[in-house]
Design a protein around this motif. Structure first.
Motif, PDB file in Angstrom:
ATOM      1  N   PHE A 239       0.827  -1.209   0.000  1.00  0.00           N
ATOM      2  CA  PHE A 239       0.000   0.000   0.000  1.00  0.00           C
ATOM      3  C   PHE A 239       0.862   1.259   0.000  1.00  0.00           C
ATOM      4  CE2 PHE A 239      -3.876  -2.308   0.456  1.00  0.00           C
ATOM      5  CZ  PHE A 239      -4.885  -1.399   0.132  1.00  0.00           C
ATOM      6  N   GLY A 240       2.139   1.107   0.244  1.00  0.00           N
ATOM      7  CA  GLY A 240       3.045   2.239   0.162  1.00  0.00           C
ATOM      8  C   GLY A 240       3.118   2.831  -1.236  1.00  0.00           C
ATOM      9  N   VAL A 241       2.681   2.075  -2.233  1.00  0.00           N
ATOM     10  CA  VAL A 241       2.722   2.566  -3.613  1.00  0.00           C
ATOM     11  C   VAL A 241       1.902   3.848  -3.769  1.00  0.00           C
ATOM     12  CG1 VAL A 241       0.717   1.319  -4.554  1.00  0.00           C
ATOM     13  CG2 VAL A 241       2.706   1.749  -6.018  1.00  0.00           C
ATOM     14  N   VAL A 242       0.889   4.024  -2.924  1.00  0.00           N
ATOM     15  CA  VAL A 242       0.056   5.226  -3.018  1.00  0.00           C
ATOM     16  C   VAL A 242       0.822   6.470  -2.579  1.00  0.00           C
ATOM     17  CG1 VAL A 242      -1.976   3.808  -2.513  1.00  0.00           C
ATOM     18  CG2 VAL A 242      -0.987   5.208  -0.687  1.00  0.00           C
ATOM     19  N   GLU A 243       1.943   6.282  -1.880  1.00  0.00           N
ATOM     20  CA  GLU A 243       2.713   7.393  -1.339  1.00  0.00           C
ATOM     21  C   GLU A 243       3.884   7.809  -2.222  1.00  0.00           C
ATOM     22  OE1 GLU A 243       1.798   8.995   1.245  1.00  0.00           O
ATOM     23  OE2 GLU A 243       0.464   7.652   2.345  1.00  0.00           O
ATOM     24  N   LEU A 244       4.100   7.113  -3.333  1.00  0.00           N
ATOM     25  CA  LEU A 244       5.224   7.484  -4.197  1.00  0.00           C
ATOM     26  C   LEU A 244       5.091   8.948  -4.625  1.00  0.00           C
ATOM     27  CD1 LEU A 244       5.616   4.288  -6.408  1.00  0.00           C
ATOM     28  CD2 LEU A 244       7.412   5.316  -4.979  1.00  0.00           C
ATOM     29  N   PRO A 245       6.128   9.747  -4.369  1.00  0.00           N
ATOM     30  CA  PRO A 245       6.022  11.184  -4.646  1.00  0.00           C
ATOM     31  C   PRO A 245       5.991  11.511  -6.133  1.00  0.00           C
ATOM     32  CG  PRO A 245       8.247  10.614  -3.936  1.00  0.00           C
ATOM     33  CD  PRO A 245       7.415   9.379  -3.759  1.00  0.00           C
TER      34      PRO A 245
END
Length: 331
Positions: free
Chosen positions: A105-111
């Motif tokens: 779910f960290g993929v949603v945080e890619l800048p």
């Protein structure tokens, strides 16, 4: 052997008939606590109110979402734990907060993934949202719809941030996830995590110089009272999830599930519109409150965080990254 008077027997009989008539209603009525950490004035809560009212009306009270804003049911970590075991029914949660239970779910945080909200909507209402929902399902979480946090921006008390070098050494509160920490470290800041409920007082007491959040949260949380500068970095577009505990979702009838899903989709669109319509208004209102607002060199910021993309692409895997790239290139 004595016998009760006929009138008494009639009353008792009538009571049982009445109780029998009420039983099906109470047996099928389902009160579901729906929590989130934001203020009652935020679009999450306004849309949730509309969603809850519509579901209650269209299920004739069989499904009743009861709202608990402002972290009344705990922080996002606490609510997620409750959702997984079924002790809490539903929540609206920033999607990045699901990382501790599913790292992908960290993929949603890619800048600097998305150039516009519309581009992000297509991804999350499409294959990217479906792929992440399947991962959540394995953790006992049913994602009903993808709502919005919006683009995140930096506020601080030191000075305007126009380029990455302006963040150097700035003590910045970030969300408690490694992706955000690594992003701001790459940008030269001095980031540290803190629960959202503690943020206002931490800024007030100058424990932190800076923080990053969407405009709607900066305004509705009154951060303008404790921060001077707003820099429109737009470093992350953040989705949010309307989540129902899988054990609770399984208690809802097939017909009522359709009602819940239709209402969730309708109010997802309404909530997104509130964010989009509100952003320009929030900038004007924040200026009125005394904040100094500036644009930034986004190209320089995006270049500075490329090492973050390289590192985390391995974590999220080729399949998920291929979906992200597909929607990025579609514009």
């Amino acid at each position: 052997m004595t016998h009760a008077p006929k009138t008494f027997r009639a009353l008792i009989g009538g009571a049982f008939v009445a109780m029998a008539g009420l039983a099906p209603l109470s047996a099928h009525a389902l009160d579901i606590k729906l929590g989130h950490v934001l203020a009652p004035s935020h679009s999450w809560n306004k849309a949730a109110e509309g969603f809850a009212a519509e579901v209650k009306e269209k299920t004739a009270g069989r499904v009743n979402f009861v709202l608990f804003p402002s972290g009344q049911l705990g922080n996002e970590k606490t609510m997620l734990e409750g959702l997984q075991i079924g002790s809490q029914g539903a929540a609206i949660i920033g999607s990045g907060s699901l990382q501790p239970i599913e790292p992908k779910f960290g993929v949603v945080e890619l800048p600097y993934t998305w150039s516009s909200s519309a581009q992000a909507y297509k991804a999350y209402d499409g294959e990217l949202g479906d792929a992440l929902a399947k991962l959540a399902d394995k953790k006992n979480l049913t994602i009903i719809s993808w709502w919005e946090n919006g683009f995140r921006h930096v506020t601080n008390n030191r000075g305007a941030v126009a380029k990455p070098a302006d963040l150097t050494g700035l003590k910045t509160r970030v969300t408690p996830d490694k992706m955000r920490l690594d992003t701001f470290t790459a940008l030269g800041a001095n980031p540290a995590p803190l629960a959202f409920g503690e943020l206002y007082s931490a800024l007030q007491q100058k424990v932190f110089d800076a923080q990053e959040n969407p405009l709607s949260i900066i305004y509705t949380s009154s951060f303008f009272e404790v921060q001077k500068y707003l820099s429109l970095t737009g470093h992350v577009w953040g989705p949010a999830n309307l989540i129902i505990s899988k054990p609770v979702w399984n208690r809802i009838s097939a017909d009522d599930k359709k009602v819940v899903q239709a209402a969730a989709d309708k109010w997802r669109d309404a909530q997104r519109k509130m964010i989009t319509d509100g952003d320009q208004q929030f900038v004007a209102q924040l200026k009125e409150k005394g904040m100094q607002v500036n644009e930034v060199d986004k190209t320089a910021f995006a270049a500075a965080v490329q090492p973050v993309w390289k590192t985390y692409s391995v974590t999220y895997g080729p399949e998920l990254m291929a979906i992200v790239q597909k929607y990025r290139e579609a514009q």
